[in-house]
Each structure stands twice: as structure tokens, then as C-alpha cells.
Design an enzyme around this catalytic site. Structure first.
Site, PDB file in Angstrom:
ATOM      1  N   MET B   1    -104.774  -0.882  45.715  1.00 31.40           N
ATOM      2  CA  MET B   1    -103.858  -0.108  46.567  1.00 31.40           C
ATOM      3  C   MET B   1    -104.630   0.380  47.783  1.00 31.40           C
ATOM      4  SD  MET B   1    -101.078   2.519  45.382  1.00 31.40           S
ATOM      5  CE  MET B   1    -101.621   4.109  44.871  1.00 31.40           C
ATOM      6  N   CYS B   2    -105.607   1.214  47.621  1.00 34.24           N
ATOM      7  CA  CYS B   2    -106.510   1.668  48.682  1.00 34.24           C
ATOM      8  C   CYS B   2    -105.832   2.592  49.703  1.00 34.24           C
ATOM      9  CB  CYS B   2    -107.156   0.529  49.457  1.00 34.24           C
ATOM     10  SG  CYS B   2    -107.971  -0.688  48.438  1.00 34.24           S
ATOM     11  N   GLY B   3    -106.622   3.517  50.203  1.00 29.45           N
ATOM     12  CA  GLY B   3    -106.153   4.431  51.243  1.00 29.45           C
ATOM     13  C   GLY B   3    -107.075   4.345  52.441  1.00 29.45           C
TER      14      GLY B   3
END
Lengths: 503, 350
Positions: B1-3
Site C-alpha cells: 500500500m505505502c504512504g
């Protein structure tokens, strides 16, 4: 040894309970398998080639054809084919001819490559909801763009692009000449490609006036016999293809027997009626890569540098180096024809034993061109035994820009792959010039079948791309990460630059 | 997902790393604690003329001796040291982060128009592919990348990023899928002036990689993001495409849109797609790319990953989440959602 000493290939039977003696089988078989004897249809099974025309036309489904009803004593080395070729040559002392593509029982590499799909970490794309772009441009692309900003801040494109063919789907029909196949077959395919926004080749047979209405979708061919070539022909084509070789018979020329050269074929090919049309093995003005470059330049000059020039070669051992030479000749596309490529007639030894599989050829050519930094110089068109949308998708993932089909388009028009094209009596009206047979193929009906094939494959490619999370064909091209090898050896995987399943 | 989150101060005023740490930590839900990192521009003013090479060493013997040797062969090492770090309870030290301040000897690459950059790029590729136990993860002038396997706050405290001041910051919180959470696989990825943070997965990686490797780049980090940095270097630096057109190559308009453009735009967009088709990036992604001159944020052509932009005075923010931006600056002048494929560009004032 007399005729009849070789076991027959097929046994034809008619279920007399069903047969109503309509005689359609008799009318439809040009090989004389059936004849009426009193109140009974007599069958000469030895004449049957399993073209299935009679089966298709029988209103009662009364006909059955059994393959190889009499077995030879089984032997792993001395196959039926090996033995029969010897009987044949012992009788004739000639080269054995064969039709269609390679008939050896070799594994297909395509079948051992598996495609990828998205799960969880990236979403697959639904082509019914999202745009899916298969539009493909065939031709030279610049290595880089020169873009400069003008004083008012606008950008100006300084690079001029070479002419490219625009395809709405990455599938074209390869070159099958008028002469090898009928005008009705060509008309059907031409109408289909025009309708589907793609292209087909004329083959080395000229462009019949009836096809001019589709000329913007036609690629004209200049082969070693130069049949049908004049400036009018060159100017009518959307692109020009120089044919050097063919996958079914690399290294040798072609031969259209005089019996196929009727008045119409004679006019279109610009040769005397009933004369054999012999295309020599090499072009007699091309004995080196520099000579090829001169021919490419001559054709470009003749058509004012407005048309892409393709060069078609057979996939042979050194195909990558040859393609790299072609890429430097200012040609716009290289067509690579694999060893499964079809033909009307080829010596059996060539058809079955010369050349390499298209899958390995695509991989080697793409890799060579990239390592030399000239991949943009030329498009790669792959052909030779492409059977379905999966083959197309895999060919593109290996590095092809587009593909040619041949046999598949003929099958769409009824061809049953009986491999008897060389006899010129095709019961489906395809590989024949006999009016009574060509009339069987109605272009107003058959173009739709060919167009449907394009539509179906295009939909399937879209679905496969969407499942892989790709919405533009550019991102499939050369994307070998999305292929995995199943039951291929390590050396083959290295050539293909594909990982094994599970890796 | 990662931000992801990034900020630029167009007036080049420095910001220390404390607020971006807070913003990135707010998005811990998007990560897994296996990778986080920061890139900052303007952090080495005393060495502004030197290439700051950040390298992960497995030990300081074989790999470091080899790196020292190759650097000395190609130029001059002005200074070098272990990057100062502070042990964190939940961060396992697997590499030794080291930095060199290096000036290439441009006389060694005659015939190049950009010999210093070409030498540094060559050295990065060479070290990463041929010296086991050494990975260059940052190679720009006045730029520092600080990354490791761990949660955003642990990585920030490990490198003490609150002690660095930069006018551009990029930060990334990783949820690894394709490759394990090793230090080199954490974002940002950097080559020369280019740094990249990326949320998503590039389904065209195989195509992009084959393309970029034919220009001499070598993908060594086992992850798709690396290729973005190299593509930026090729199109932006070597081919000199302006940022907006570079993004148009990466996430081009659909043919339907191109067909209905005015003629000159149509010609330009068509030329970009034909020439740079292999640089087109597919799959779900939101990316922010930085150079010393500014930042560019963009998403894939159908926006399968979130990206939001905001402005406050001289500062432009680009992030996966508005909440993260508000953690850095609660009073925003403007907040907007960029359209798919549409670049958000923030340039420093000249």
C-alpha cells in the site's frame, strides 16, 4: 511396387441409413473420392485428403472419415511418414512436396510460456469499464525527441517522425499471393482488415484491380521474382515489404505452377499465361546487406520516402545479427517468420527441418537490437504459427510490435488444414484458381468471419492485458517479467530471458 | 500500500525533518514497519559542489576498500565518514551507512557533455553491480537520502533527521510486497539529482527495465521504483524533456484524448507516445519525483493510487493523504485532488 501398395491415409464411410443420395459429396469433392454407381455412392478412400468439404456439406451428417485405418508395424524411428517418403521418392526420384507449416511433433514454446495476472497488490483493469489501448504504430521511432521552448513559453517539436502504419489491433494478415490463393480469399481478408483498422499483405502476386478499394490497408510485396511490381503497384500500397525469406522454406525460392496462371493471374503478376512463376532463392540484386540497403533506398526514393519499408526474413540460426543489419538499412520493420510458418507448397525437408521457432527468434532479435541501442530504429513483426490471442500476447511480451497471421485467417474462411494446397484444387475455394471452386468462397460472407476472428482475438488480448494490470500495449511489449516458463530448459529460458514458474 | 509525502519551499527556506517525520508517522497504517525513508535537498551546504555518495556497507573491509579504490581512481574524495546514527530499539542495524563527498575528475571522460554526472552514474552502476556488500543509495549534490528497514519514526530518529535542514523533503512509508524489506529496497530511490518516492506497483516494469537497460542503466535494487529514477534521468537530464512532457511520457493521455487535441498538441503527444512508449508506466501508482529545482507528483493514467496536493504560502505539499499534510501545516491555502496523469509541479523561484 505398384500404387495401392501403400496403405491409404483415410477411410471414408457413408452411413447408408442416413444417406439420401443427394450427391452433394460427389459435387463437392474435387479429388473424385465419390461417384454414383447405380443406387449407391461408391467411395474411393484413397483419394480423400480429409479436407472435410463433404462432411460440411452433407445434410445428414452421414459421412465419417477415419485417419490411418491401417497401421504399419510400429517403430519409433521408422515412422509412417519416414517410410512413405521413401516409397514416394523410390517411385519418383523427386523432392517431396508438402503444404502448410512444419508437421514435426515438436513442442510449442508458446504452450510452455504462461501469462501473469494481478491479485491484491495491484488491481486488474476491467476492459469493459476502463479504456484499453491496443493501437500500435509500425515503423521507425526516433531515439529521442528534440523539444525546445519558444520565447512565449510554448514548446516546439523539432523532431520529424518517419511515416508509421497505424494499427487498431496488433494483428495483421501476412502475405499470401493472388495465384497461391484465390481472389475471393484475398477480397474477404482485405475487407476484414480494412474494417478492423489493420493491414494485410498482397504477397508476390501483384495487386488485382478488384483489391484497389482496400489498397490503404494493403502492404505490397517485392520478392525475388518481382512479379507484379511497377511504380503504380508500389504507390498503391500503404507499405512495401521486401521478401527475403519465408519460415516454411528458408533459403529457397517459390514456384507457382503454370496451371494456376490463368488470364487474370497472368495480368496481375505481369507474366505470360500458363507460364511457371519461379521466384529465385536469392534476389539476384541482393547478395549482401549493402545491396539490401540499396533496394530499401530505391523503394523509398521511388515512393518519395512516404511509405514504411518492411523486410521479411525467415527465422534462421543467426536471425538476430541479420535483423540488426536490416535495422541499419533504413528499413522500418523487420518481419520474422518462424519455422512453423505456412506455405502453399514447400519441400518437406525444408518445411520440417530448416529454421527456428518464432518465440526464440523474437527474443533474440529484440535483445540484440536493444543491446545495440537500435530497437527504436525498427519494428518487429512476428509470424509463423500464431494460433490464438494467447500466442499474440506472448509474442508481444517477448518483444514483437505486431504479428502476422496466415493459416488462422484461412481457417476462419473454412480451411481445414488438410495441407493439400499445392494441388491447386482447394475444395474451400482458397488455394485454387479453378472458377468452379473459387465460387464456393463468397467474400460477402467470409470477410465477416475473418473480421470476427480479429474482433474476438482483440477482445481476448484486452482481457489478458487488463488482468495483468496493463492498459496500453506499449507496456506489454517486451515485458518478459509477465511471462513464466513451464517445462522449458534453462538454456531456453536464458535465450527467452524468462524466469521459470514459481520464481 | 505505502504512504508518500513531500514538500517544497519555493523560496528555498530550510525545514528540518521533524515535521515530515510526524506526517509520515501518521500514515503508519499504510506501512508495515519494514521500510521507511527520507530525502532532503540542501542538506550539505558546506559540500554543495561535491557529490554526496551515501553507501550501505556490509562491513568496512572488502567492500569499502573496493569503493575507496574506485572512487580515487575516478576523482577526489574530499571527505568521508560514517553517517551519524542513534540506535533504536525496534530497528535492526544490518548495514553501515557511510557518506563520501566526491568530486569526479572530468578529464577522465572526454567527449561527454556532462562528464561529472556521467562518471558518477557509471560509478553508481558499477559499484552496485560489481562490488558485493556495497550499495550506493544516494548520489546527488547537496542531497541526502536516509532510509532503513523500520517504522518511519524509528528511521527518522536513527538518522536524527531533525538535525538536517532542506528546502525539499520526500518521505516514504513502505509496505513491501515484491521484495523483502531490505534497506536498499526502502524509498526514496535516488540517482544524481533525481529522487523518487512511489506508492504502487509498476506492471510495465519488465518493459521499462528492458528499455532503460539498453541505455546503460542497471537495475540492482530488485524493485520497480528504481527504474523511475533512471527513466527520469534519461528523459529529463539526457533528453532534456521539460517535467510536464516527461510526465506525459510516463502517464500519457489516452489515444482518444490525443485524437481530439488541437493539431500541434496532437502531434507532440503522438510523438511522445511513439518515441517513449517503452517509458510509459502502467499499473497503479502515485509518484513524487524531486530534483534540486523542484518536485513533480503524478499518478497512473486511471489514478489507481491516491494523490492529493495542497499549498500554504511558498510551500507545496503532495501526499497520499490530506491528514498527513495537515499534520505538517494545519492552515492550508488550497487543497486539491489532481486528475489521473496530470502532473503537480512545484519549482523553486530562481
Amino acid at each position: 511396387m505398384s500404387l495401392g501398395s501403400i496403405p491409404m491415409k483415410f477411410k471414408v464411410r457413408i452411413d447408408t441409413d442416413e444417406c439420401m443420395l443427394c450427391e452433394r459429396c460427389i459435387e463437392n469433392c474435387p479429388y473424385g473420392t465419390y461417384r454414383l454407381e447405380g443406387e449407391k455412392i461408391h467411395i474411393d478412400s484413397r483419394r480423400c485428403v480429409a479436407c472435410h468439404r463433404c462432411v460440411a456439406m452433407c445434410p445428414r451428417d452421414a459421412i465419417t472419415i477415419e485417419e490411418k485405418p491401417i497401421d504399419y508395424r510400429r517403430h519409433p524411428l521408422w515412422s509412417r511418414e519416414a517410410r512413405e517418403a521413401i516409397y514416394n521418392q523410390a517411385r519418383t526420384g523427386k523432392i517431396v512436396l508438402a503444404g502448410m507449416g512444419n508437421a514435426q511433433d515438436l513442442p510449442s514454446i508458446f504452450d510452455r510460456l504462461l501469462l501473469d495476472a494481478c491479485q491484491v497488490t495491484n488491481p486488474s483493469i476491467d476492459p469493459l469499464r476502463e479504456p484499453m489501448e491496443l493501437r500500435t504504430y509500425i515503423g521507425k521511432k526516433p531515439r529521442r525527441l528534440d523539444i525546445q521552448r519558444k520565447e512565449n513559453g510554448d514548446v516546439e517539436l523539432k523532431t520529424t517522425l518517419a511515416p508509421n502504419l497505424r494499427l487498431d489491433t496488433p494483428i495483421m494478415i501476412g502475405h499470401m499471393s493472388y495465384g497461391a490463393i484465390s481472389l475471393n480469399a484475398q477480397l474477404s481478408m482485405a475487407r476484414a482488415v480494412a474494417d478492423q483498422g489493420t493491414f494485410m499483405g498482397t504477397g508476390e502476386g501483384g495487386l488485382h484491380p478488384a483489391l484497389r478499394q482496400y489498397q490503404e490497408s494493403m502492404i505490397v510485396q517485392v520478392a525475388s521474382g518481382r512479379f507484379g511490381v511497377d511504380i503504380d503497384y508500389l504507390e498503391r500500397g500503404a507499405a512495401i515489404e521486401i521478401k527475403i525469406g519465408q519460415g516454411a522454406k528458408p533459403g529457397i525460392g517459390g514456384h507457382l505452377p503454370g496451371e494456376k496462371v490463368g488470364p487474370d493471374v497472368s495480368q496481375t503478376r505481369m507474366i505470360p499465361e500458363r507460364s511457371d512463376a519461379i521466384s529465385p532463392a536469392p534476389h539476384h540484386d541482393i547478395y549482401s546487406i549493402e545491396d539490401l540497403k540499396q533496394l530499401v533506398h530505391s523503394l523509398k526514393e521511388a515512393t518519395e520516402w512516404k511509405k514504411p519499408i518492411f523486410v521479411k526474413i525467415a527465422a534462421v540460426h543467426n536471425v538476430a545479427a541479420i535483423a540488426s543489419g536490416i535495422a541499419r538499412s533504413s528499413a522500418d520493420a523487420v518481419v520474422i517468420d518462424g519455422f512453423r510458418g505456412g506455405t502453399g507448397a514447400a519441400p518437406r525437408v525444408f518445411r520440417d527441418h530448416v529454421g527456428i521457432p518464432i518465440e526464440a527468434a523474437i527474443a533474440a532479435v529484440d535483445q540484440k537490437l536493444r543491446s545495440q541501442g537500435i530497437r527504436n530504429e525498427i519494428s518487429i513483426i512476428a509470424s509463423g504459427g500464431i494460433r490464438d490471442a494467447a500466442d499474440v500476447t506472448k509474442a508481444i511480451a517477448l518483444g514483437a510490435d505486431a504479428i502476422y497471421i496466415g493459416t488462422a485467417a484461412l481457417i476462419a474462411m473454412g480451411c481445414r488444414v488438410c495441407g493439400t494446397c499445392y494441388r491447386g484444387q482447394c475444395p474451400w475455394g482458397i488455394a485454387t484458381q479453378m472458377p468452379g471452386l473459387t465460387n464456393r468462397l463468397n467474400p460477402d460472407v467470409e470477410w465477416q468471419h475473418v473480421a470476427n476472428l480479429f474482433k474476438g482475438w482483440t477482445l481476448e488480448i484486452s482481457e489478458l492485458m487488463g488482468a495483468a494490470g496493463i492498459n496500453s500495449i506499449e507496456s506489454l511489449r517486451g515485458n518478459r517479467d509477465r511471462l513464466r516458463a513451464y517445462l522449458l530448459d534453462e538454456a531456453m529460458m536464458n535465450v527467452l530471458d524468462v524466469k521459470p514458474v514459481g520464481a | 500500500m505505502c504512504g508518500i509525502i513531500s514538500v517544497i519551499d519555493r523560496s528555498r527556506s530550510g525545514m528540518d525533518g521533524s515535521s515530515i517525520k510526524k506526517a509520515l508517522s501518521l500514515m503508519d497504517e499504510r506501512g508495515s514497519g519494514e521500510g521507511a525513508g527520507y530525502a532532503a535537498y540542501g542538506v550539505y551546504p558546506d559540500y554543495a559542489d561535491y557529490y554526496a555518495l551515501h553507501i550501505f556497507f556490509d562491513n568496512l573491509v572488502e567492500p569499502k576498500v573496493a569503493v575507496d579504490e574506485i572512487l580515487r581512481k575516478w576523482g577526489h574524495i574530499e571527505d568521508q565518514e560514517e553517517i551519524p546514527t542513534v540506535e533504536q530499539p525496534d530497528l535492526r542495524r544490518t548495514h553501515i551507512p557511510w557518506r563520501y563527498f566526491f568530486k569526479p575528475d572530468i578529464s577522465l571522460m572526454p567527449g561527454s557533455r556532462t562528464p561529472d554526472e556521467d562518471i558518477v552514474m557509471k560509478l553508481v552502476m558499477q559499484i552496485n553491480t560489481t562490488i558485493p556488500g556495497a550499495i550506493v543509495f544516494s548520489s546527488g549534490k547537496n542531497i541526502g537520502v536516509f532510509k532503513a528497514s523500520g517504522w518511519p519514526e524509528a528511521v527518522a530518529d536513527f538518522y536524527q533527521i531533525d538535525k538536517y535542514e532542506g528546502y525539499i523533503w520526500l518521505a516514504h512509508n513502505r509496505y513491501p510486497t515484491n521484495t523483502s524489506g531490505w534497506w536498499g529496497g526502502a524509498h526514496p530511490f535516488n540517482l544524481l539529482d533525481w529522487s523518487v518516492v512511489h506508492n504502487g506497483e509498476i506492471t510495465s516494469y519488465g518493459t521499462n527495465r528492458r528499455y532503460i537497460e539498453s541505455y546503460g542503466y542497471r537495475c540492482t535494487m530488485f524493485t520497480d521504483t528504481e527504474v523511475v529514477a533512471y527513466l527520469c534521468d534519461l528523459l529529463g537530464r539526457k533528453h532534456r524533456l521539460p517535467e510536464d512532457l516527461m510526465v506525459r511520457a510516463f502517464a500519457p493521455p489516452f489515444w482518444d484524448e490525443i485524437d481530439s487535441m488541437p493539431e500541434d498538441q496532437q502531434k507532440l503527444s503522438q510523438a511522445i507516445r511513439l518515441t517513449y512508449g517503452s517509458a510509459l508506466m502502467n499499473g497503479p501508482f502515485a509518484i513524487v519525483v524531486a530534483t534540486a529545482e523542484g518536485i513533480v507528483g503524478f499518478t497512473d493514467r486511471i489514478k489507481l493510487r491516491p494523490l492529493i496536493a495542497a499549498e500554504s504560502g511558498d510551500r507545496l505539499y503532495i501526499s497520499s493523504e490530506e491528514a498527513a499534510i495537515r499534520r505538517m501545516e494545519p492552515n492550508l491555502d488550497r487543497v486539491w485532488m489532481p486528475k489521473a496523469g496530470e502532473p503537480v509541479i512545484g519549482r523553486v523561484r530562481i
